[in-house]
Design a protein around this motif. Structure first.
Motif, PDB file in Angstrom:
ATOM      1  N   SER A 160       0.832  -1.211   0.000  1.00  0.00           N
ATOM      2  CA  SER A 160       0.000   0.000   0.000  1.00  0.00           C
ATOM      3  C   SER A 160       0.863   1.256   0.000  1.00  0.00           C
ATOM      4  O   SER A 160       0.590   2.213  -0.716  1.00  0.00           O
ATOM      5  CB  SER A 160      -0.929   0.017   1.222  1.00  0.00           C
ATOM      6  N   ILE A 161       1.917   1.249   0.804  1.00  0.00           N
ATOM      7  CA  ILE A 161       2.814   2.410   0.840  1.00  0.00           C
ATOM      8  C   ILE A 161       3.557   2.545  -0.484  1.00  0.00           C
ATOM      9  O   ILE A 161       3.703   3.644  -1.016  1.00  0.00           O
ATOM     10  CB  ILE A 161       3.804   2.291   2.013  1.00  0.00           C
ATOM     11  N   SER A 162       4.019   1.441  -1.013  1.00  0.00           N
ATOM     12  CA  SER A 162       4.758   1.468  -2.275  1.00  0.00           C
ATOM     13  C   SER A 162       3.907   1.982  -3.428  1.00  0.00           C
ATOM     14  O   SER A 162       4.356   2.780  -4.247  1.00  0.00           O
ATOM     15  CB  SER A 162       5.271   0.061  -2.593  1.00  0.00           C
ATOM     16  N   THR A 163       2.659   1.556  -3.466  1.00  0.00           N
ATOM     17  CA  THR A 163       1.770   1.928  -4.569  1.00  0.00           C
ATOM     18  C   THR A 163       1.125   3.292  -4.377  1.00  0.00           C
ATOM     19  O   THR A 163       1.041   4.082  -5.317  1.00  0.00           O
ATOM     20  CB  THR A 163       0.654   0.868  -4.722  1.00  0.00           C
ATOM     21  N   LEU A 164       0.686   3.593  -3.156  1.00  0.00           N
ATOM     22  CA  LEU A 164      -0.122   4.788  -2.913  1.00  0.00           C
ATOM     23  C   LEU A 164       0.578   5.876  -2.110  1.00  0.00           C
ATOM     24  O   LEU A 164       0.067   6.996  -2.020  1.00  0.00           O
ATOM     25  CB  LEU A 164      -1.416   4.394  -2.191  1.00  0.00           C
ATOM     26  N   GLY A 165       1.715   5.569  -1.500  1.00  0.00           N
ATOM     27  CA  GLY A 165       2.393   6.530  -0.639  1.00  0.00           C
ATOM     28  C   GLY A 165       3.141   7.602  -1.417  1.00  0.00           C
ATOM     29  O   GLY A 165       3.508   7.415  -2.577  1.00  0.00           O
ATOM     30  N   SER A 166       3.367   8.705  -0.745  1.00  0.00           N
ATOM     31  CA  SER A 166       4.167   9.781  -1.340  1.00  0.00           C
ATOM     32  C   SER A 166       5.637   9.357  -1.343  1.00  0.00           C
ATOM     33  O   SER A 166       6.021   8.373  -0.702  1.00  0.00           O
ATOM     34  CB  SER A 166       4.001  11.067  -0.528  1.00  0.00           C
ATOM     35  N   GLY A 167       6.457  10.091  -2.039  1.00  0.00           N
ATOM     36  CA  GLY A 167       7.886   9.812  -2.046  1.00  0.00           C
ATOM     37  C   GLY A 167       8.479   9.852  -0.653  1.00  0.00           C
ATOM     38  O   GLY A 167       9.314   9.020  -0.290  1.00  0.00           O
ATOM     39  N   GLU A 168       8.036  10.823   0.153  1.00  0.00           N
ATOM     40  CA  GLU A 168       8.528  10.947   1.529  1.00  0.00           C
ATOM     41  C   GLU A 168       8.103   9.745   2.364  1.00  0.00           C
ATOM     42  O   GLU A 168       8.895   9.208   3.147  1.00  0.00           O
ATOM     43  CB  GLU A 168       7.988  12.245   2.154  1.00  0.00           C
ATOM     44  N   GLN A 169       6.861   9.275   2.197  1.00  0.00           N
ATOM     45  CA  GLN A 169       6.383   8.106   2.943  1.00  0.00           C
ATOM     46  C   GLN A 169       7.141   6.853   2.524  1.00  0.00           C
ATOM     47  O   GLN A 169       7.514   6.039   3.369  1.00  0.00           O
ATOM     48  CB  GLN A 169       4.888   7.914   2.731  1.00  0.00           C
ATOM     49  N   ARG A 170       7.370   6.693   1.230  1.00  0.00           N
ATOM     50  CA  ARG A 170       8.119   5.523   0.763  1.00  0.00           C
ATOM     51  C   ARG A 170       9.532   5.507   1.333  1.00  0.00           C
ATOM     52  O   ARG A 170      10.000   4.486   1.829  1.00  0.00           O
ATOM     53  CB  ARG A 170       8.131   5.460  -0.761  1.00  0.00           C
ATOM     54  N   SER A 171      10.225   6.645   1.275  1.00  0.00           N
ATOM     55  CA  SER A 171      11.596   6.668   1.785  1.00  0.00           C
ATOM     56  C   SER A 171      11.641   6.511   3.299  1.00  0.00           C
ATOM     57  O   SER A 171      12.573   5.941   3.842  1.00  0.00           O
ATOM     58  CB  SER A 171      12.320   7.941   1.349  1.00  0.00           C
TER      59      SER A 171
END
Length: 92
Positions: free
Chosen positions: A31-42
């Motif tokens: 969910s984070i990988s697909t829908l998260g922002s760049g900041e959330q992913r990192s």
């Protein structure tokens, strides 16, 4: 592909470990990988890939269905550095 083989190997030992791994690596990280922002992913994916942080995924509430538009009964509020949850879920 590697997560599928890992899940299969976990299943040989204990099905609950496979469920945990699937939720952590698939539902939560996916969910984070697909829908998260760049900041959330990192911020979250690298920690979770090393199991420094654990991912979870809530599915429903005892008196409702998984319909967010229908209104959720569970609430959360910030209290300093922690979250206070008011309510319950049927399966997490």
């Amino acid at each position: 592909m590697l997560t599928r083989f890992t899940g299969m190997e976990f299943a040989h030992a204990d099905a609950s470990i496979t469920t945990f791994f699937g939720v952590h690596s698939g539902l939560a990280m996916g969910s984070i990988s697909t829908l998260g922002s760049g900041e959330q992913r990192s911020r979250w994916l690298s920690q979770r890939s090393r199991f420094e942080k654990i991912g979870a995924f809530a599915l429903t509430e005892p008196h409702g269905c998984p319909d967010v538009l229908g209104g959720l009964e569970t609430t959360a509020r910030r209290d300093g550095d922690t979250w206070i949850l008011n309510g319950s879920n049927r399966w997490i």
